[in-house]
Design a protein around this motif. Structure first.
Motif, PDB file in Angstrom:
ATOM      1  N   TYR A 141       0.866  -1.187   0.000  1.00  6.49           N
ATOM      2  CA  TYR A 141       0.000   0.000   0.000  1.00  6.49           C
ATOM      3  C   TYR A 141       0.898   1.232   0.000  1.00  6.49           C
ATOM      4  O   TYR A 141       1.822   1.356   0.824  1.00  6.49           O
ATOM      5  N   ALA A 142       0.657   2.158  -0.930  1.00  5.87           N
ATOM      6  CA  ALA A 142       1.488   3.348  -1.074  1.00  5.87           C
ATOM      7  C   ALA A 142       0.699   4.614  -0.789  1.00  5.87           C
ATOM      8  O   ALA A 142      -0.506   4.687  -1.049  1.00  5.87           O
ATOM      9  N   LEU A 143       1.396   5.604  -0.250  1.00  5.25           N
ATOM     10  CA  LEU A 143       0.782   6.878   0.115  1.00  5.25           C
ATOM     11  C   LEU A 143       1.839   7.956  -0.027  1.00  5.25           C
ATOM     12  O   LEU A 143       3.023   7.711   0.217  1.00  5.25           O
ATOM     13  N   ARG A 144       1.430   9.155  -0.422  1.00  5.79           N
ATOM     14  CA  ARG A 144       2.378  10.276  -0.513  1.00  5.79           C
ATOM     15  C   ARG A 144       1.999  11.340   0.515  1.00  5.79           C
ATOM     16  O   ARG A 144       1.362  12.341   0.189  1.00  5.79           O
ATOM     17  N   PRO A 145       2.372  11.140   1.762  1.00  7.13           N
ATOM     18  CA  PRO A 145       1.998  12.098   2.811  1.00  7.13           C
ATOM     19  C   PRO A 145       2.902  13.322   2.804  1.00  7.13           C
ATOM     20  O   PRO A 145       4.098  13.229   2.523  1.00  7.13           O
ATOM     21  N   ASP A 146       2.308  14.488   3.090  1.00  2.00           N
ATOM     22  CA  ASP A 146       3.114  15.690   3.213  1.00  2.00           C
ATOM     23  C   ASP A 146       3.451  15.979   4.677  1.00  2.00           C
ATOM     24  O   ASP A 146       4.173  16.915   4.984  1.00  2.00           O
ATOM     25  N   THR A 147       2.891  15.173   5.555  1.00  2.00           N
ATOM     26  CA  THR A 147       3.191  15.249   6.982  1.00  2.00           C
ATOM     27  C   THR A 147       2.860  13.890   7.586  1.00  2.00           C
ATOM     28  O   THR A 147       2.386  12.997   6.888  1.00  2.00           O
TER      29      THR A 147
END
Length: 348
Positions: A61-67
Motif C-alpha cells: 500500500y502506497a501513500l504520498r503524505p506531506d506530513t
C-alpha cells in the motif's frame, strides 16, 4: 481511492525494492493477512477511508503524505492495527496465528515493541503496560493511540486517569485528531461534551459506515437493538415512521444490531437507504461502541452530529422529533450567520 497492489509469485514482504529507497512515497507491506479486503481508516491529519485488497495474503500500500499520518488497518474480524505514515517511511505488518507484528520506521518501531510487550497479557495487564509506555514516551504518537485504545474506548472511562496521561504529552501529540475529542471532553463538565468514538461495522453489502455527508447540519441516531428484544424491534418501527419528517441529508438512523445470529438479523432488516442503515458485526455485547457507551440493556440509542459529538441519549418519539428539529434549526441559523459574516468580510 488509492490503489493497493497485491504481491504475487515469490515476492517476500520483508524485502524492499532498492529503487524505492530514495522515494518520498510511504510504503506499507503486509503478509499473512488472508484474502479479505482490509479497511484503511485515516485518522490524522485528515479523516478518510481507503481499501486494501490483498493477493495471496500479501499487499503493498502506497501513500504520498506531506506530513505524518495516523492510519488504522481494520480487518473483517474487527482487529485494529495502527500504522504511522510519513515521507519515505517503510513499514511491514505480519499476521500469524493469534498475533500481529509491526516493524518499520518512526513510531511504528515503538508500537511493534509495545505489541511484543503485551503478548499473552489480559486486558487489565495490557492497559497497565500501555500506561507505562505513555508516561515514558510523551512525545510519541503511539501514546495518543494507546490512550484512545486502552483508556477512552472502554466502559465508563476514568476522566482523571485520562487527564493525568494527556497532561504531560508534548504539544504536537495533543493536537492530533485522535485526542481532539478527548481533550474537548476533558475541558467540559462531566457527562456534558462527549464524543462518540469512531467505529467500523459492515452493512449487508460489505461496505463500512461512512461519517461523511453533504449537509453541515446532519444528525445521526445510532440505534442499538436485537431481534430477540421485542421493545427494541418496536422502537425501530417507530423510528422508521419518524424519518418521513426529515429530509435525507438532515437525519438518518444507523441500526446496530446486537444479534449473534446473522440469519436472524438479516431476516429482520429493512431496506437500506440514505436515511436508514443496517449494521451488525455479531459481537453483541462485546461491540466496541456498546462498551464505550456502557450499554447494559436494550433498546438504547445516541444522537450525534457530523463530528460525532453526543447530543442526546435514549430519546424516542415526540421528544426525539422535537429535539432533532430544534438542533437542525439552530444549525441552520448558525450556518446563515456564518455566511453573512463571510459576505460582510468580502465587501470590506
Amino acid at each position: 481511492m488509492r490503489k493497493a497492489i497485491g504481491l504475487c509469485g515469490g515476492a517476500v514482504a520483508v524485502l524492499w525494492l532498492a529503487a524505492c529507497s530514495s522515494s518520498s512515497e510511504f510504503r506499507l507491506k503486509g503478509e499473512g493477512v488472508g484474502d479479505t479486503p482490509l479497511l484503511v481508516v485515516k485518522d490524522d491529519p485528515v479523516s478518510g477511508v481507503d481499501t486494501i485488497v490483498p493477493e495471496r495474503g500479501k499487499f503493498t500500500y502506497a501513500l504520498r503524505p506531506d506530513t505524518l499520518h495516523l492510519l488504522r488497518l481494520l480487518t473483517d474480524s474487527g482487529e485494529v492495527v495502527p500504522v504511522f505514515a510519513d515521507r519515505a517511511w517503510r513499514v511491514e505488518v505480519r499476521k500469524t496465528p493469534g498475533r500481529w507484528t509491526v516493524k518499520g520506521d518512526g513510531p511504528n518501531k515503538e508500537y511493534g515493541q509495545f505489541l511484543e510487550s503485551v503478548q499473552g497479557l489480559d486486558e487489565a495487564e495490557a492497559a497497565a503496560q500501555a500506561e507505562r509506555f505513555v508516561r515514558e514516551h510523551p512525545g510519541s504518537y503511539v501514546s495518543a493511540y494507546l490512550i484512545d485504545r486502552y483508556f477512552v474506548q472502554v466502559p465508563s472511562p476514568d476522566r482523571e486517569k485520562i487527564r493525568q496521561l494527556v497532561e504531560p504529552l508534548e504539544g504536537n501529540i495533543k493536537d492530533c485528531r485522535v485526542l481532539e475529542p478527548v481533550l474537548k471532553a476533558l475541558a467540559a463538565k462531566p457527562n456534558d461534551s462527549q464524543y462518540l468514538t469512531y467505529f467500523s461495522v459492515k452493512d449487508r453489502k460489505g461496505n463500512y459506515l461512512s461519517w461523511t455527508g453533504k449537509a453541515d447540519y446532519s444528525l445521526t441516531l445510532v440505534q442499538l437493538w436485537a431481534t430477540w428484544n421485542p421493545e427494541s424491534v418496536e422502537r425501530r418501527a417507530e423510528l422508521y415512521r419518524l424519518l418521513k419528517e426529515f429530509r435525507p441529508d438532515e437525519f438518518r438512523v444507523v441500526n446496530l444490531s446486537l444479534d449473534y445470529s446473522e440469519q436472524d438479523w438479516l431476516r429482520s432488516c429493512r431496506k437500506d437507504t440514505l436515511q436508514w442503515v443496517e449494521l451488525c458485526d455479531r459481537k453483541a455485547w462485546d461491540n466496541a461502541l456498546v462498551k464505550q457507551l456502557d450499554v447494559r440493556q436494550l433498546p438504547a440509542n445516541v444522537l450525534v452530529d457530523k463530528s460525532r459529538k453526543i447530543l442526546a441519549r435514549d430519546v424516542y418519539g415526540d421528544e426525539l422529533k422535537e429535539k432533532a428539529l430544534r438542533l437542525l434549526e439552530e444549525a441552520k441559523g448558525k450556518a446563515q450567520e456564518k455566511a453573512k459574516e463571510k459576505a460582510r468580510k468580502s465587501r470590506r
